[in-house]
Scaffold this active site. Structure first.
Site, PDB file in Angstrom:
ATOM      1  CG  HIS A  58      -2.028  -1.049   1.239  1.00  0.00           C
ATOM      2  ND1 HIS A  58      -2.917  -0.969   0.489  1.00  0.00           N
ATOM      3  CD2 HIS A  58      -2.049  -2.246   1.988  1.00  0.00           C
ATOM      4  CE1 HIS A  58      -3.695  -2.132   0.621  1.00  0.00           C
ATOM      5  NE2 HIS A  58      -3.209  -2.765   1.493  1.00  0.00           N
ATOM      6  CB  VAL A 181       5.555 -20.668  21.723  1.00  0.00           C
ATOM      7  CG1 VAL A 181       5.568 -19.911  22.977  1.00  0.00           C
ATOM      8  CG2 VAL A 181       6.879 -20.287  20.840  1.00  0.00           C
TER       9      VAL A 181
END
Ligand SMILES: Cc1cc2nc3c(=O)[nH]c(=O)nc-3n(C[C@H](O)[C@H](O)[C@H](O)COP(=O)(O)OP(=O)(O)OC[C@H]3O[C@@H](n4cnc5c(N)ncnc54)[C@H](O)[C@@H]3O)c2cc1C
Length: 488
Positions: A58, A181
């Site tokens: 963008h 994790v």
């Protein structure tokens, strides 16, 4: 200690999440004398939102001036212009349009232009409908005006994440995949270790780049200061024949409160897509595509580009925006010492990644005084793309390695040599979709119907695993089962 490590692991920095944010951060940190490890729960990098988005770099006029989103977007866009050559990124600087159909829409374009200029976006102009159609002749005759942003572009998001990861790995960083994790140990208010499915990793700094799960990761360390809700966007992808009746660049409608609207956009590989819509969800895994969603997307896209050839659609997919409760990116230090947030990275997160990476690295380098590596290697290993070579270069490559003489994917002309290279590169492919995203084998009209079984054989051979151990994409995405007693 269980899992893949025989010794206790230690790192200066553990980055959690192998999307564009985590890999860009790893690559930036790898410029310094720091031991860095990235952990990703899936079998490959870019398995979350990074694999399913609009792929637009963008320009930076959407986000409110002064927000992290605005600052990181504009800087990130400029950094991609610099990194494109260094990392051999697949980017087309097409520019973008936001199109308006009535006076209210034109007022919005003016507001976007003013905001963009305040954000530091160069070259913004408002064009009338006729000028817009000169560039994109298939757009609706009812378009009155458009905001033209010349610095916008389209990229291949997986390729960008792959490039960042490869550059980090050749500079000594580690990428551990299939490594989830499960906890973060904090002692006296400071992070001490990351607990993973493969054992603990001691860490001085932990960077949370876990996408839609970033709030859960933060909470593991005791920081509950934000939440992340998924906002789903669905897409339809068209084959290359569709481009002649659609667009060659990026065309947005005027934005809504929750999204930039349903757009029509080209891809770097010559396809076109339409989408996304925006649905608020609770389920962080819901990537389903619905017929209601498809209707909404087609209706929205046909307002911009009336002649969309439905029959040229080849696949549908969805991605999840990581919408934070703060409304902005959650970036930088947290209340837990050593825990740095790169969270709530919804759009324009892909564009912002290199800027976010510098922001996070500056904090760590500032605190540790880490010096730049004397032996830093720019870029990444070359990737041979057989179909783009002239006949002489093709012949030379086949002479050097006969694998390049065997076409595996006929739709996209991908050779066995490219697939072998994709598997054996730094942070190479481990799955069928990993091969597909690195080489395009299976991305053509037949979507892997013919080449899929051959890719599986090559993965099995190169990775030294049995065919039933080869996975399609996710952690348990096995495709073949061994018959009991088959070996006898
Ligand atoms: C519909 C849609 C359209 C978009 N369009 C654009 C666009 O055109 N331009 C733009 O700039 N941005 C766009 N975005 C935003 C952009 O895609 C994201 O900002 C970006 O991909 C986020 O990357 P990330 O690395 O932060 O997250 P992700 O790519 O989601 O990566 C996070 C990673 O963390 C891993 N992870 C999670 N939990 C754990 C754990 N416990 N242990 C280990 N690993 C874990 C995940 O598996 C995942 O791989 C769009 C997003 C969507 C959904």
């Amino acid at each position: 200690m269980k899992g893949i490590y025989s010794m206790e692991r230690q790192a200066d920095v553990v980055v959690i999440g192998g999307g564009i944010t985590g890999t860009a951060i790893l690559s930036e940190l790898a410029r310094y004398n720091l031991r860095c490890v990235l952990v990703e729960k899936e079998p490959d990098i870019a398995a979350g939102t990074t694999k399913a988005n609009s792929a637009i770099l963008h320009a930076g006029f959407d986000a409110p001036t002064g927000s992290f989103k605005a600052k990181m977007n504009v800087k990130g866009n400029a950094l991609y212009h610099e990194l494109e050559k260094e990392l051999n990124l697949d980017i087309k600087w097409t520019g973008s349009f936001v199109v308006a159909f009535d006076d209210d829409g034109v007022e919005t374009l003016k507001e976007l232009k003013t905001r963009g200029e305040a954000n530091g976006v160069p070259g913004l102009e408002i064009w009338d409908g006729a000028k817009v159609r000169e560039k994109e002749p298939n757009l609706s005759k009812d378009i009155k005006a458009a905001l033209w942003a010349p610095t916008a572009g389209i990229c291949w998001p997986f390729g960008a994440a792959q490039a960042f990861a490869e550059n980090a790995v050749i500079n000594g960083a580690e990428v551990l995949r299939d490594c989830e994790v499960t906890g973060i140990t904090v002692k006296d208010g400071r992070v001490e270790a990351v607990e993973t499915s493969e054992g603990p990793i001691k860490a001085k700094y932990v960077v949370n780049a876990a996408g839609v799960y970033a709030d859960k990761i933060s909470a593991m360390a005791g920081d509950n200061s934000f939440t992340v809700k998924p906002r789903k966007g669905e897409y339809v992808l068209f084959d290359k024949t569709a481009q002649k009746s659609m667009v060659s660049g990026i065309v947005f409608p005027v934005p809504t409160k929750t999204s930039k609207g349903i757009l029509v956009c080209a891809t770097t590989h010559g396809n076109v897509f339409i989408g996304p819509n925006a649905q608020e969800l609770d389920d962080k895994e819901d990537l389903s595509v619905t017929s209601a969603g498809m209707d909404e997307i087609f209706a929205g896209a046909r307002k911009l580009c009336p002649e969309i050839p439905g029959g040229a659609a080849i696949t549908e997919f969805a991605g999840l925006r990581a919408a934070s409760s703060t409304g902005d990116f959650v970036l930088g230090k947290s209340k837990v010492e050593g825990l740095l947030q790169a969270a709530g990275i919804q759009s324009p997160g892909l564009t912002s990644a290199p800027a976010i990476a510098q922001y996070i690295a500056e904090i760590i380098v500032g605190e540790t005084g880490a010096e730049k590596r004397g032996d830093y290697k720019k870029g990444r290993p070359e990737e041979p793309v057989f179909r783009e070579l002239d006949d002489e270069a093709k012949a030379a490559l086949i002479k050097k390695d006969s694998h390049y003489g065997r076409i595996i994917c006929r739709c996209e002309t991908i050779t066995e040599g490219e697939i072998v290279d994709a598997i054996n590169r730094p942070c190479g492919a481990r799955t069928v979709d990993g091969v597909k995203r690195r080489t395009r084998a299976g991305m053509g009209r037949c979507q892997g119907g013919f080449c899929g079984p051959r890719v599986i054989e090559i993965l099995s051979r190169e990775l030294g695993i049995s065919v039933p151990e080869v996975r399609k994409d996710g952690v348990k995405s096995y495709m073949y089962y061994e018959k009991e007693g088959a070996a006898e």
